[in-house]
Design a protein around this motif. Sequence first.
Motif, short mmCIF file in Angstrom:
data_model
loop_
_atom_site.label_atom_id
_atom_site.label_comp_id
_atom_site.label_asym_id
_atom_site.label_seq_id
_atom_site.Cartn_x
_atom_site.Cartn_y
_atom_site.Cartn_z
N THR A 34 22.45 -28.29 16.18
CA THR A 34 21.88 -29.08 15.08
C THR A 34 20.39 -29.36 15.30
O THR A 34 19.69 -29.76 14.36
N THR A 90 15.32 -25.64 14.88
CA THR A 90 14.49 -25.60 13.68
C THR A 90 13.43 -24.53 13.83
O THR A 90 13.02 -24.19 14.95
N PRO A 108 18.67 -33.53 18.71
CA PRO A 108 19.85 -33.29 17.86
C PRO A 108 20.09 -34.43 16.88
O PRO A 108 19.78 -35.59 17.16
N PHE A 109 20.64 -34.09 15.73
CA PHE A 109 20.97 -35.02 14.65
C PHE A 109 19.73 -35.64 13.99
O PHE A 109 19.85 -36.53 13.16
#
Length: 280
Positions: free
Chosen positions: A49, A52, A82-83
């Motif tokens: 997650t 990018t 993350p998140f």
Amino acid sequence: MTEHKAWKLNGFIALLLAMLLTAAVVYLFISLHIVAGIMLTILVVIALTGITVVQPNESKVITFFGKYIGSIRESGIWLKVPFSIHRKVSLRVSNFNSKTLKVNDVEGNPVEIAAVVVFRVIDSAKALFDVDNYEEFVEIQSETALRHVATKYPYDDFEEGGYSLRSNADEVARELARELQERLAVAGVEVIEARLTHLAYATEIASAMLQRQQANAIIAARQKIVEGAVGMAQMAIAQLEREGIVELDEERKVAMINNLMVAIVSDRGAQPILNTGSIY
């Protein structure tokens, strides 16, 4: 709000680690270590997650549960927290063409004016968090600054030393860029250039103001011609007396100056009358 760098890790290293962890997950499931496999799978998903991709001349603004934790400007693939949530901000140079505005100059004459503004974002945090929509903010502030600058100068000015919108376009453009920079600094925007693209009298007074311009131009030209004619007449009389060609009394000086002034100042070619002497 001020932009600062966010924590990041090379994305290719993160993908390699994710592949190794995936292989370990497969091994754990094969070897019937179900609980360990599930936990490791969750860890891999959490890590993914944070992957990018940042394009050239782009910034990713990272927020983690509502808190700004930094921006990523370097292009490539990265592993962020993350998140966390990222929002894209373009760092490319952009143009904004204002609409043709009708404003009154410093003399109260209605004029039509438009400008182009070249800008770019230099602080992605300010652009996202200090204003609601930085592109709309640039548009509104550009038109406001253009109106304000246009009201500080006359459309045209034939007096020496006076600034005008038509005759001093470079100075007006610098004034517009300076005022825009002051207004847009809060949005993290840098103004590269501002130029007038349209300038004209409003249609309802265009004909009358054109006649006024012509009249002012004729008056200004006449003043220059008279100044030159006076200087030429003085020079002619002084040279005649200095070289002893002829001696003139005051009455003949006045007549000579009158003839020279008429010949020089007249807007038509002079018609000389030759004196061939008297029959008596």
